[in-house]
Design a protein around this motif. Structure first.
Motif, PDB file in Angstrom:
ATOM      1  N   ALA A   1       1.232   4.630  -6.720  1.00  0.00           N
ATOM      2  CA  ALA A   1       1.217   3.169  -6.851  1.00  0.00           C
ATOM      3  C   ALA A   1       2.420   2.676  -7.643  1.00  0.00           C
ATOM      4  CB  ALA A   1      -0.083   2.729  -7.525  1.00  0.00           C
TER       5      ALA A   1
ATOM      6  N   ASP B   1      -4.124   5.547  -3.258  1.00  0.00           N
ATOM      7  CA  ASP B   1      -5.278   6.411  -3.473  1.00  0.00           C
ATOM      8  C   ASP B   1      -4.853   7.863  -3.354  1.00  0.00           C
ATOM      9  OD1 ASP B   1      -5.136   6.227  -0.445  1.00  0.00           O
ATOM     10  OD2 ASP B   1      -6.859   7.559  -0.640  1.00  0.00           O
TER      11      ASP B   1
ATOM     12  N   PHE C   1      -4.997   0.086  -8.512  1.00  0.00           N
ATOM     13  CA  PHE C   1      -4.160  -1.103  -8.327  1.00  0.00           C
ATOM     14  C   PHE C   1      -3.306  -1.268  -9.558  1.00  0.00           C
ATOM     15  CE2 PHE C   1      -3.391  -5.494  -9.543  1.00  0.00           C
ATOM     16  CZ  PHE C   1      -2.754  -6.011  -8.409  1.00  0.00           C
TER      17      PHE C   1
ATOM     18  N   LEU D   1     -12.871  -0.937  -5.659  1.00  0.00           N
ATOM     19  CA  LEU D   1     -11.582  -1.527  -6.035  1.00  0.00           C
ATOM     20  C   LEU D   1     -11.505  -2.982  -5.590  1.00  0.00           C
ATOM     21  CD1 LEU D   1      -8.830  -0.499  -7.322  1.00  0.00           C
ATOM     22  CD2 LEU D   1      -7.955  -0.544  -4.986  1.00  0.00           C
ATOM     23  N   SER D   2     -11.945  -3.256  -4.375  1.00  0.00           N
ATOM     24  CA  SER D   2     -11.937  -4.627  -3.863  1.00  0.00           C
ATOM     25  C   SER D   2     -12.818  -5.530  -4.715  1.00  0.00           C
ATOM     26  CB  SER D   2     -12.418  -4.639  -2.404  1.00  0.00           C
ATOM     27  OG  SER D   2     -12.435  -5.956  -1.888  1.00  0.00           O
TER      28      SER D   2
ATOM     29  N   ILE E   1      -1.188  -0.767  -4.358  1.00  0.00           N
ATOM     30  CA  ILE E   1      -2.462  -0.055  -4.278  1.00  0.00           C
ATOM     31  C   ILE E   1      -2.187   1.334  -3.719  1.00  0.00           C
ATOM     32  CG2 ILE E   1      -4.642   0.094  -2.997  1.00  0.00           C
ATOM     33  CD1 ILE E   1      -4.846  -2.941  -3.184  1.00  0.00           C
TER      34      ILE E   1
ATOM     35  N   PHE F   1     -12.685   2.323  -2.377  1.00  0.00           N
ATOM     36  CA  PHE F   1     -11.988   1.088  -2.032  1.00  0.00           C
ATOM     37  C   PHE F   1     -12.904  -0.127  -2.067  1.00  0.00           C
ATOM     38  CE2 PHE F   1      -8.357   3.611  -0.495  1.00  0.00           C
ATOM     39  CZ  PHE F   1      -7.346   2.874  -1.093  1.00  0.00           C
TER      40      PHE F   1
ATOM     41  N   ILE G   1       0.854  -1.175   0.000  1.00  0.00           N
ATOM     42  CA  ILE G   1       0.000   0.000   0.000  1.00  0.00           C
ATOM     43  C   ILE G   1       0.898   1.237   0.000  1.00  0.00           C
ATOM     44  CG2 ILE G   1      -1.876   1.227   1.143  1.00  0.00           C
ATOM     45  CD1 ILE G   1      -2.561  -1.613   0.164  1.00  0.00           C
TER      46      ILE G   1
END
Length: 203
Positions: free
Chosen positions: A58, A72, A128, A194-195, A70, A191, A10
């Motif tokens: 990233a 943001d 990602f 994204l997941s 990952i 998020f 991250i």
């Protein structure tokens, strides 16, 4: 179909953010680690959008660790200020500005505008990358609409939370519990998307 990586870095040293992302990715069985675990310096955020800055961070983390990454980037966009402070949200009042400095400048810029002219949105881009050279990154965005209050309210949160008013809840972000905020926030939306996107990619 790409295989599920064992570890993802991250691009942040924020432990709260790390816990949140780790929780979202837990069903995928991925180990999440912070870039600070590798003593990686922060990337230079000179992009012209939230997505551009998230990708910079990233790819920076992926390049220096060799791991998928990952990241943001987020900020506040105020309608009456033509989208400002935008990508400059963290340094709106200057490079060493505190949260209070930024809020003071924002309230000064808006002056005594009525509530109808104080519309704003928190924006977040979450990305990602499988590698630093990934040409098909997964990008998701989230927006939390509200307006800027005339004065600070609440003692929680950070950044502009004390003056970001959610009309549906009739409270400022700084007055919400962590659960309430995550359910509505720009970062929570980005998020979660994204997941979901990663789960589909690796299904």
């Amino acid at each position: 179909m790409p295989s599920v990586p064992q570890r993802v870095v991250i691009a942040s040293g924020n432990r709260g953010k790390l816990r949140e992302i780790a929780s979202l990715l837990a069903p995928l069985g991925i180990e999440v680690c912070a870039q600070t675990d590798f003593a990686i310096p922060e990337a230079v955020e000179d992009g012209d959008s939230f997505v551009a800055n998230a990708l910079l961070k990233a790819r920076h983390a992926a390049r220096l660790t060799g791991l998928p990454a990952i990241a943001d980037d987020s900020g506040l966009a105020v309608d009456a200020l033509h989208g400002a402070p935008g990508v400059y949200s963290a340094r709106y009042a200057g490079p060493d500005a505190s949260d209070d400095d930024n809020i003071d400048k924002l309230l000064h810029e808006l002056g005594d505008r009525p509530a109808a002219e104080r519309g704003a949105g928190f924006h977040c881009a979450a990305v990602f990358v499988a590698s630093a050279g990934d040409e098909s990154p997964l990008i998701e965005e989230g927006v939390w609409r509200g307006r800027i209050a005339a004065a600070r309210r609440g003692a929680g949160g950070f950044g502009y939370d004390p003056v970001f008013f959610d009309p549906e809840l009739a409270r400022c972000a700084a007055e919400l519990s962590a659960t309430e905020k995550n359910a509505r926030s720009h970062r929570g939306k980005a998020f979660r998307a994204l997941s979901d996107g990663l789960a589909k990619r690796w299904a």
